[in-house]
Write an enzyme that holds these catalytic residues in place. Structure first.
Site, mmCIF file in Angstrom:
data_model
loop_
_atom_site.group_PDB
_atom_site.id
_atom_site.type_symbol
_atom_site.label_atom_id
_atom_site.label_comp_id
_atom_site.label_asym_id
_atom_site.label_seq_id
_atom_site.Cartn_x
_atom_site.Cartn_y
_atom_site.Cartn_z
ATOM 1 N N ASP A 1 35.284 23.020 39.267
ATOM 2 C CA ASP A 1 34.817 21.634 39.261
ATOM 3 C C ASP A 1 35.107 21.014 40.622
ATOM 4 O O ASP A 1 36.083 21.385 41.292
ATOM 5 C CB ASP A 1 35.515 20.838 38.152
ATOM 6 C CG ASP A 1 34.853 19.486 37.915
ATOM 7 O OD1 ASP A 1 33.855 19.440 37.175
ATOM 8 O OD2 ASP A 1 35.318 18.479 38.497
ATOM 9 N N ARG B 1 24.639 24.938 38.163
ATOM 10 C CA ARG B 1 25.039 24.911 36.748
ATOM 11 C C ARG B 1 24.399 26.045 35.946
ATOM 12 O O ARG B 1 24.078 25.890 34.775
ATOM 13 C CB ARG B 1 24.696 23.571 36.085
ATOM 14 C CG ARG B 1 25.643 22.443 36.448
ATOM 15 C CD ARG B 1 25.597 21.334 35.391
ATOM 16 N NE ARG B 1 25.920 20.065 36.004
ATOM 17 C CZ ARG B 1 25.090 19.032 36.093
ATOM 18 N NH1 ARG B 1 23.880 19.104 35.570
ATOM 19 N NH2 ARG B 1 25.459 17.922 36.680
ATOM 20 N N ARG C 1 26.745 24.722 29.539
ATOM 21 C CA ARG C 1 26.650 24.448 28.106
ATOM 22 C C ARG C 1 25.326 24.836 27.481
ATOM 23 O O ARG C 1 25.211 24.889 26.264
ATOM 24 C CB ARG C 1 26.911 22.955 27.866
ATOM 25 C CG ARG C 1 28.337 22.534 28.178
ATOM 26 C CD ARG C 1 28.500 21.028 28.022
ATOM 27 N NE ARG C 1 27.782 20.316 29.064
ATOM 28 C CZ ARG C 1 27.629 18.990 29.080
ATOM 29 N NH1 ARG C 1 28.132 18.264 28.095
ATOM 30 N NH2 ARG C 1 26.978 18.409 30.056
ATOM 31 N N ARG D 1 34.151 28.525 26.017
ATOM 32 C CA ARG D 1 34.703 27.168 26.161
ATOM 33 C C ARG D 1 35.543 26.794 24.952
ATOM 34 O O ARG D 1 36.632 26.212 25.087
ATOM 35 C CB ARG D 1 33.541 26.190 26.353
ATOM 36 C CG ARG D 1 33.903 24.719 26.257
ATOM 37 C CD ARG D 1 34.703 24.238 27.457
ATOM 38 N NE ARG D 1 34.836 22.808 27.416
ATOM 39 C CZ ARG D 1 35.676 22.135 26.621
ATOM 40 N NH1 ARG D 1 36.472 22.789 25.799
ATOM 41 N NH2 ARG D 1 35.727 20.813 26.667
ATOM 42 N N TYR E 1 34.970 9.328 43.302
ATOM 43 C CA TYR E 1 35.689 9.503 42.040
ATOM 44 C C TYR E 1 37.155 9.080 42.171
ATOM 45 O O TYR E 1 37.727 8.491 41.245
ATOM 46 C CB TYR E 1 35.621 10.962 41.592
ATOM 47 C CG TYR E 1 34.287 11.376 41.024
ATOM 48 C CD1 TYR E 1 33.858 10.931 39.778
ATOM 49 C CD2 TYR E 1 33.442 12.237 41.726
ATOM 50 C CE1 TYR E 1 32.635 11.320 39.252
ATOM 51 C CE2 TYR E 1 32.217 12.631 41.205
ATOM 52 C CZ TYR E 1 31.821 12.165 39.970
ATOM 53 O OH TYR E 1 30.610 12.543 39.454
#
Length: 320
Positions: free
Chosen positions: A55, A5, A9, A18, A131
């Protein structure tokens, strides 16, 4: 040295891109913008590699499951809970989603300096299946029950994800990725025979499949949270390195294993002095010739970019 990562963010320049992209998925599938955020951290820090911005749920999305990211809630994914639903899924290799990701790989590679590596990745079958069964929920109980019961449709789902992951990683390599990592973020959910069947065996199968097509491509296996099972992960034939979670003692691994990790991402929130102390501890535990410096998981939201810079500087001082 690179960080999980590392594009994200915590960087103001990422947040600007973004916002320009619209949704998170729009950013993932916009090669120009995704390449930009992939490269951003290397403009700030003395890193050795970029990690593709995408992702782990690209694969189920490319297979035909609806996917969206709800603000503050994480992914919402369509479900697979029967053989009939599994049979309706498409192969990923010709999908729009995978084509766009591979365009990002090619564009990023063309913009990176030659001495900087580009790492592609996929989610591991157990994590992605968790998921897919749970609908994106972080509650993996339904998937664990199916694993314990050896439900035929769940076993078939794992097998299908092995093959789709091989195709996906091979496509990234063809597009210009120079190494790949397999992220099994929820591997620590399983123990004993379930760990063997649904984590270690699928990881080994993906490594073998990718190596059969790209023999020289380095493959990193990251089975987070499996503790002493890391010795078995390290024994996977063809795996070039293993990523290790924060909680694992690196000195417990065989001395010939290439190790990636295991700095606690929270240490970056505790100040430069604390982080530098942790860097020195980790560097002292592993021969630098077999060590890829990284975190035990991804950089946390709210991390000060200067803290990442302090860690990079501390690692370089260890190198010196």
């Amino acid at each position: 040295m690179w960080f999980m990562r590392q594009a994200g963010r915590y960087l103001p320049e990422y947040r600007a891109v973004r916002e320009k992209a619209g949704s998170f998925l729009d950013l993932c599938y916009n090669p120009e913008l995704a390449a930009e955020v992939t490269i951003q951290p290397l403009r700030r820090y003395d890193l050795d590699a970029a990690i593709l911005f995408a992702d782990i749920l690209v694969v189920p999305h490319a297979m035909g499951l609806p996917l969206k990211f709800a603000e503050g809630e994480g992914p919402v994914l369509g479900t697979v809970r029967s053989m009939q639903e599994l049979d309706r899924l498409k192969p990923v290799v010709e999908s729009y989603e995978v084509r766009q990701v591979c365009r990002t790989v090619a564009l990023t590679r063309s913009q990176l300096a030659p001495h900087l590596a580009l790492i592609g990745f996929c989610g591991a079958p157990w994590t992605v299946a968790s998921y897919m069964v749970g609908g994106g929920s972080s509650d993996r109980v339904m998937a664990k029950v199916a694993a314990y019961q050896r439900q035929p449709w769940f076993c078939a789902l794992i097998d299908r994800l092995v093959q789709e992951s091989i195709d996906y990683l091979s496509a990234q390599a063809d597009a210009g990725a120079q190494a790949v990592q397999i992220f099994d973020s929820w591997a620590g959910d399983l123990v004993a025979s379930e760990l063997e069947e649904f984590v270690l065996k699928p990881l080994a199968a993906i490594v073998a499949g990718v190596k059969s097509r790209h023999p020289g491509l380095p493959v990193i296996v990251f089975a987070r949270g499996i503790g002493m099972g890391q010795r078995k992960a390290a024994a996977i034939s063809g795996a070039n390195a293993i990523g290790v979670e924060t909680e694992y003692d690196l000195t417990e691994l065989p001395k010939d294993v290439v190790v990636q990790g295991n700095l606690d991402p929270v240490a970056l929130l505790a100040g430069a002095e604390v982080a530098a102390t942790e860097v020195r501890r980790i560097c002292a535990a592993v021969d630098p010739q077999r060590h890829i410096f990284n975190l035990g998981h991804g950089i946390r939201l709210g991390t000060d970019p200067s803290a990442v810079g302090a860690v990079v500087d501390a690692v370089r001082r260890c190198d010196g």
